[in-house]
Design an enzyme around this catalytic site. Structure first.
Site, PDB file in Angstrom:
ATOM      1  N   MET A 119      24.624   7.962   2.057  1.00  0.00           N
ATOM      2  CA  MET A 119      24.500   9.229   2.773  1.00  0.00           C
ATOM      3  C   MET A 119      24.703   9.020   4.276  1.00  0.00           C
ATOM      4  SD  MET A 119      24.275  12.352   2.019  1.00  0.00           S
ATOM      5  CE  MET A 119      23.329  12.965   0.632  1.00  0.00           C
ATOM      6  N   PHE A 145     -11.713  -7.226  13.555  1.00  0.00           N
ATOM      7  CA  PHE A 145     -10.633  -7.695  12.688  1.00  0.00           C
ATOM      8  C   PHE A 145     -10.275  -6.619  11.656  1.00  0.00           C
ATOM      9  CE2 PHE A 145      -9.249  -9.945   8.776  1.00  0.00           C
ATOM     10  CZ  PHE A 145      -8.021 -10.378   9.267  1.00  0.00           C
ATOM     11  N   GLN A 146      -9.007  -6.355  11.530  1.00  0.00           N
ATOM     12  CA  GLN A 146      -8.472  -5.331  10.621  1.00  0.00           C
ATOM     13  C   GLN A 146      -9.103  -3.963  10.873  1.00  0.00           C
ATOM     14  OE1 GLN A 146      -8.397  -6.871   6.535  1.00  0.00           O
ATOM     15  NE2 GLN A 146      -6.369  -7.715   6.958  1.00  0.00           N
ATOM     16  N   LYS A 173     -17.606  -0.455   5.803  1.00  0.00           N
ATOM     17  CA  LYS A 173     -18.093  -1.409   4.811  1.00  0.00           C
ATOM     18  C   LYS A 173     -19.609  -1.294   4.614  1.00  0.00           C
ATOM     19  CE  LYS A 173     -17.283  -6.105   3.243  1.00  0.00           C
ATOM     20  NZ  LYS A 173     -16.667  -7.408   3.533  1.00  0.00           N
ATOM     21  N   GLU A 213       0.808  -1.218   0.000  1.00  0.00           N
ATOM     22  CA  GLU A 213       0.000   0.000   0.000  1.00  0.00           C
ATOM     23  C   GLU A 213       0.845   1.274   0.000  1.00  0.00           C
ATOM     24  OE1 GLU A 213      -0.558  -2.630   1.888  1.00  0.00           O
ATOM     25  OE2 GLU A 213      -2.676  -3.194   1.761  1.00  0.00           O
TER      26      GLU A 213
END
Lengths: 608, 171
Positions: free
Chosen positions: A505, A132-133, A182, A70
């Site tokens: 760096m 959940f999630q 949802k 993502e």
């Protein structure tokens, strides 16, 4: 007659009786995307966004690009936005989908990139139950976005989704999150077209105050040692702003420098351009910043990488600062003429005032200033010596120079993304950009792993263009999974890795500040990038010495598909010139031979 | 170049916001994220019909920091207006305190006497305790509480400052 609306035909006005058709929230969302002119979204499915993915499946108006992580979806959308001027759109699921996107959102926030990120959420009745999630996405992203929304009521869905686009693209652009439970996307929701009414509380100022511009131009006319210092705000103001900047710089005859974010707004190959300023800017740009008497900052924000030691920053100048965001003015540096407005409008108004006001800067003083700048230029601060023996080790600067020259020979429209570190600075110094929107780099946040997904976004937006990710071997591994995306969509992206087997760096700073104790900065156990490329269905190439470099670059540019070019470069090369942290612009290090001469102050060591 | 003023000043910032979920978190998050002080904070809906709330924040910083606070708060999407009342001019800033004093005998009498002098009202009285309600400027509340300390001060609840410009002007 089929009761389900035909989503293949989602144009806003095609449903004469649109109000009669009951759409699901997901279908409403798709309609909003179409009305907003969205052609591409970058995303990754999951439980909470399944209804949206189902609606995507049943239409052809919006193309979905499946990334492999993502974070990469957001970076790809950022590059899509930066290279097109449109809003980049992201779709991710709840919980880990949203938290993975956070780095990309902050990156877009810091660099003022318009992105709308739709996140799935558990259904409203489950919010707050540790489902959940489930993650508190609006809580987590509140400081990571320009604005965010949680849609709890289906009646708000269309309005909020339209508003998200307006907020992302207007004023100082930035990322906006819309969190979609949802049950909102599954259930019915009314569609509403984008409102034409002004937002009740959000009213960015676009048009500058004439009076401020009058005062600014009056100071510019009196200037003896003037300098334009331009930033990403000019790029964000659109190509016409860059074009106007070119006219203003040529009309005034003033020198122009740019921040990392602003490269390409003014052609970097032009004689009036002094190169980038700041920590790894050119000697002439930094000395001019230090020595100028009128500094005209346009769409730049006096970042610490630009200013160096603040109390010694451009100490004798009259400062003019134009920015679209009032909070940027007097934030770091107190200025004499603040101008709030769109950079393009400010530049146009400056041009008008320049013609309207009498007088002109003293030509003798300006000529003297240019002579001084030429003397600084004579130092050739970006110079490096490349041993041209075929077996010689490739210096990274030489690799970037050759890449630029050979890419120009192709005559193709070229977009360059970078990761973060030494290679990024070498790309900024040695690759040239004569047009805006072609330089895609993570400036404010400095996100390693930006370049590979950014190249994906740029190539999706410009399928026929040459898109190169100038990378380091450490950074590119941070989002290497996007080689999968590149393979799936057959993107002919060129990944040009300056492989020095170090987090260069980090190592450079350890050399300067920590007695060369290279704590954890060695890239151990590297993959074989050639075979890695092949395993992802791309072409792998390698150059290990100067004699191989041009052939590899030419072969890479000629290859119709994706290439990973592993360019093995000098391991000990450091990025110069450099203003050590806590030092002033006139205390630059030009090369390693000066390293010992400068003692970084205790305060400097505490700066990042 | 203008020299930066390093003196720390106190400021009352009034913010008119859209009364939506999370708006207070946005404002507070901005203060903590950018390292600004919050000395007191009040928030309540003020325009039910227009869904507007008013947040009053007492803060402190250099004049430059106060300017930044205003500008940064002004950036927030649901913010209608933001004003530094200290800068705007004369304003009324008031807060309310509920002060519980538990004592008997001489101390109890003395507490009641001081309360009268401060025009504090005893809103709850038992044989051994008072709860005083006192409204006024912050320093008045401070001195009242200081005076109650040796007289059995047990608990204090304060609202934080609500403020408004004097005269016909509005933010």
């Amino acid at each position: 007659m089929n009761a389900t609306p035909n989503l293949n035909d989602l144009k806003p006005n095609t449903h004469a009786h649109g109000a009669d058709i009951v759409l699901s929230g997901a279908e409403v969302l798709l309609r909003v995307l179409v009305e907003q002119g969205v052609e591409v979204i970058f995303g990754y499915p999951g439980g909470a966004v399944l209804p949206i993915y189902d609606a995507l499946f049943r239409q052809n108006a919006v193309r979905h690009i499946l990334v492999r992580h993502e974070q990469a979806a957001v970076h790809a959308a950022e590059a899509y936005a930066r290279s097109t001027g449109k809003v980049g759109v992201v779709l991710v699921t709840s919980g880990p989908g949203a938290t993975n996107a956070v780095t990309g959102l902050v990156d877009a926030l810091m660099d003022s990139i318009p992105v709308v990120c739709f996140t799935g959420q558990v259904g409203v009745p489950l919010i707050g139950t540790d489902a959940f999630q489930e993650a508190d996405t609006t809580g987590i992203t509140r400081q990571a976005t320009k604005h965010n929304y949680l849609v709890k009521n289906p009646a708000d869905l269309a309005r909020v989704a339209h508003e998200a686009f307006h907020i992302a693209r207007s004023g100082r652009p930035g990322p906006v999150v819309v969190d979609l439970p949802k049950n909102i996307t599954v259930g019915p929701a009314p569609y509403a077209p984008a409102s034409r009414a002004p937002h009740p509380s959000y009213r960015p100022r676009i048009e500058p105050e004439r009076e401020a511009v009058v005062r600014a131009v009056a100071a510019m006319k009196r200037a003896r040692r003037p300098l334009f210092y331009t930033g990403g705000g000019v790029i964000n103001a659109g190509p016409q702003a860059s074009e106007a900047l070119g006219r203003l710089v040529r009309r005034t005859g003033f020198p122009c420098t740019s921040t990392l974010m602003g490269l390409g707004a003014y052609p970097t190959t032009d004689g009036q351009f002094l190169g980038m300023l700041g920590m790894h800017g050119t000697y002439e740009a930094n000395l001019a910043t230090h020595g100028c008497d009128v500094l005209v900052a346009l769409g730049a924000r006096f970042d610490d990488r630009v200013t160096g030691r603040l109390d010694a920053f451009s100490p004798d100048s009259f400062k003019i600062h134009a920015d679209i965001e009032p909070s940027q003015i007097n934030k770091i540096v107190q200025v004499d003429v603040p101008i709030v407005g769109d950079a393009g409008r400010v530049i146009e108004m400056m041009l008008e005032e320049w013609e309207r006001q009498d007088g002109a800067p003293d030509p003798a003083a300006l000529a003297q200033w240019w002579r001084q700048i030429e003397a600084w230029r004579g130092i050739r601060s970006l110079h490096f010596d490349q041993d041209m023996a075929p077996s010689a080790i490739i210096r990274p600067q030489h690799a970037v120079r050759r890449l630029y020259e050979l890419a120009m020979e192709t005559g193709r429209d070229t977009f360059v993304s970078t990761e973060v570190g030494q290679h990024q600075m070498w790309a900024a110094q040695h690759f040239q950009f004569d047009r805006p929107n072609r330089w895609l780099t993570s400036g404010g946040l400095g996100t390693m792993g930006y370049g590979l997904p950014a190249a994906v976004g740029a190539q999706i937006a410009h399928p026929d263009a040459l898109v190169i990710d100038i990378a380091g071997e450490a950074s590119t591994l941070m989002n290497i999974q996007e080689l999968g995306t590149i393979a799936q969509y057959r993107l002919p992206v060129k990944i040009f890795i300056l492989n020095n087997q170090y987090m260069g760096m980090v190592r450079q700073w350890q050399e300067l500040l920590h007695g060369s104790r290279y704590s954890e900065s060695y890239s151990a156990a590297l993959p074989d990038f050639v075979r890695l490329a092949e395993s992802f269905h791309a072409k792998g190439m390698r150059a290990t010495c100067v004699g191989e470099l041009d052939d590899v670059i030419r072969a890479m540019l000629a290859e119709p598909g994706a290439v990973v070019a592993d360019i093995c470069v000098a391991q000990d090369e450091n990025c110069y010139p450099m203003i050590p942290s806590g030092a002033a612009h006139n205390q630059m290090l030009l090369g390693p031979e000066q390293e010992g001469e400068v003692k970084v102050s205790a305060e400097g060591r505490m700066l990042v | 170049m203008t020299m930066q003023d390093e003196t720390i000043v106190s400021a009352v910032i009034s913010i008119l916001v859209e009364n939506e979920s999370g708006v207070l978190a946005r404002v507070i998050g901005l203060f903590s994220g950018r390292g600004y002080n919050i000395e007191s904070l009040t928030v309540a809906p003020v325009e039910q019909s227009r869904h507007q709330s008013r947040i009053n924040i007492v803060t402190s910083g250099t004049p430059q920091v106060i300017e930044q606070i205003k500008a940064q708060v002004g950036r927030l999407v649901p913010v209608y207006r933001v004003a530094d009342l200290t800068q705007v001019g004369p304003h009324v800033a008031r807060e309310m305190a509920l002060v519980k004093v538990v004592s008997t005998g001489e101390a109890r009498t003395e507490a009641l006497r001081i309360a009268e002098a401060f025009r504090a009202r005893a809103v709850d009285t038992t044989a051994t305790s008072f709860v005083f309600e006192l409204t006024g400027a912050t320093d008045k509340l401070d001195s009242f509480i200081d005076l109650m300390r040796p007289l059995g001060l047990a608990e204090v609840s304060r609202t934080g400052v609500a403020a408004i410009i004097r005269g016909p002007r509005t933010i």
